[in-house]
Design an enzyme around this catalytic site. Structure first.
Site, PDB file in Angstrom:
ATOM      1  N   CYS A 133       0.838  -1.205   0.000  1.00 14.95           N
ATOM      2  CA  CYS A 133       0.000   0.000   0.000  1.00 14.95           C
ATOM      3  C   CYS A 133       0.869   1.248   0.000  1.00 14.95           C
ATOM      4  CB  CYS A 133      -0.906  -0.013   1.234  1.00 14.95           C
ATOM      5  SG  CYS A 133      -1.896   1.477   1.418  1.00 14.95           S
ATOM      6  N   MET A 134       0.822   2.004  -1.077  1.00 13.10           N
ATOM      7  CA  MET A 134       1.513   3.285  -1.170  1.00 13.10           C
ATOM      8  C   MET A 134       0.781   4.162  -2.169  1.00 13.10           C
ATOM      9  SD  MET A 134       4.945   2.037  -3.230  1.00 13.10           S
ATOM     10  CE  MET A 134       5.521   3.687  -3.597  1.00 13.10           C
TER      11      MET A 134
END
Length: 235
Positions: free
Chosen positions: A87-88
């Protein structure tokens, strides 16, 4: 099926990466699938990841660059879960923050920077620096067991084979001269400074003494007995 604009964009980015490589980043698409990219991130010096080689994949959607890719890491690293989407802001976890101007190089540069950070996120793990360093040392050996890695990144396979050859050469030299090897070790040096013989050297000397041939011992006993008998013969 990738859209024509997506294919042209990714081909252009690959040519740019080949022409102007990004520091600590290598990325290549599969020969038969331009949407399936594989990458290697090299751990930055001065961090717990130094000396590590982190292999992973980027899966681009057919609508790229208007939609973000999914990113996973395959190599155990102590920062992200393996085989799990990271997740980014540059991944498909956050399509609302995606910028079509971002490229493969900017995505991986951002991933490397995010890896050096300790901010928790979906897909991240918390480990000590010692654990990260241990994983960094074993990362290249781990990667070289993966057929896709060996095929796409032969330069890293060659690097690993050179490391193995160097380690075997050092081990062979130590086996040839065990006494000198022991003397070079920190513990042996410290004991010698204190006027005490290292335990390892004592054991080696004992083994060496026990290896004296029996016939030589008998000869020494005979010579000693003859010398002791000379005064008796003169009487």
């Amino acid at each position: 099926m990738a859209e024509k604009a997506c294919v042209k964009r990714l081909q252009k980015e690959y040519r740019a990466l080949c022409k102007e490589p990004v520091s600590n980043v290598v990325a290549r698409p599969l020969p038969n699938d331009i949407l399936d990219w594989h990458y290697v991130l090299e751990g930055s010096q001065g961090t717990a990841f130094a000396g590590g080689y982190y292999y992973g994949k980027i899966k681009f959607p057919p609508e790229y660059p208007f939609k973000p890719p999914g990113i996973i890491m395959t190599t155990p690293n102590g920062r992200f879960m393996t085989q799990t989407k990271i997740c980014m802001s540059m991944s498909d976890f956050h399509p609302e923050t995606w910028n079509p101007m971002w490229s493969v190089s900017s995505i991986l540069t951002g991933l490397l920077s995010f890896m050096m950070d300790n901010s928790p996120t979906t897909g991240s793990v918390s480990t000590t620096d010692e654990e990260k360093q241990r994983l960094a040392k074993s990362s290249l050996a781990f990667n070289c067991k993966i057929p896709a890695f060996r095929k796409l990144f032969p330069e890293y396979v060659e690097k690993y084979e050179e490391q193995l050859a160097a380690e075997q050469s050092v081990a062979a030299k130590e086996d040839e001269n065990p006494v000198q090897t022991l003397k070079k070790r920190g513990g042996a040096k410290e004991e010698l400074k204190n006027g005490e013989a290292p335990k390892e050297l004592d054991k080696y000397e004992q083994q060496r003494r026990r290896s004296i041939p029996t016939w030589l011992l008998l000869l020494l006993v005979f010579i000693f007995a003859s010398v002791m008998a000379l005064p008796l013969l003169q009487l």
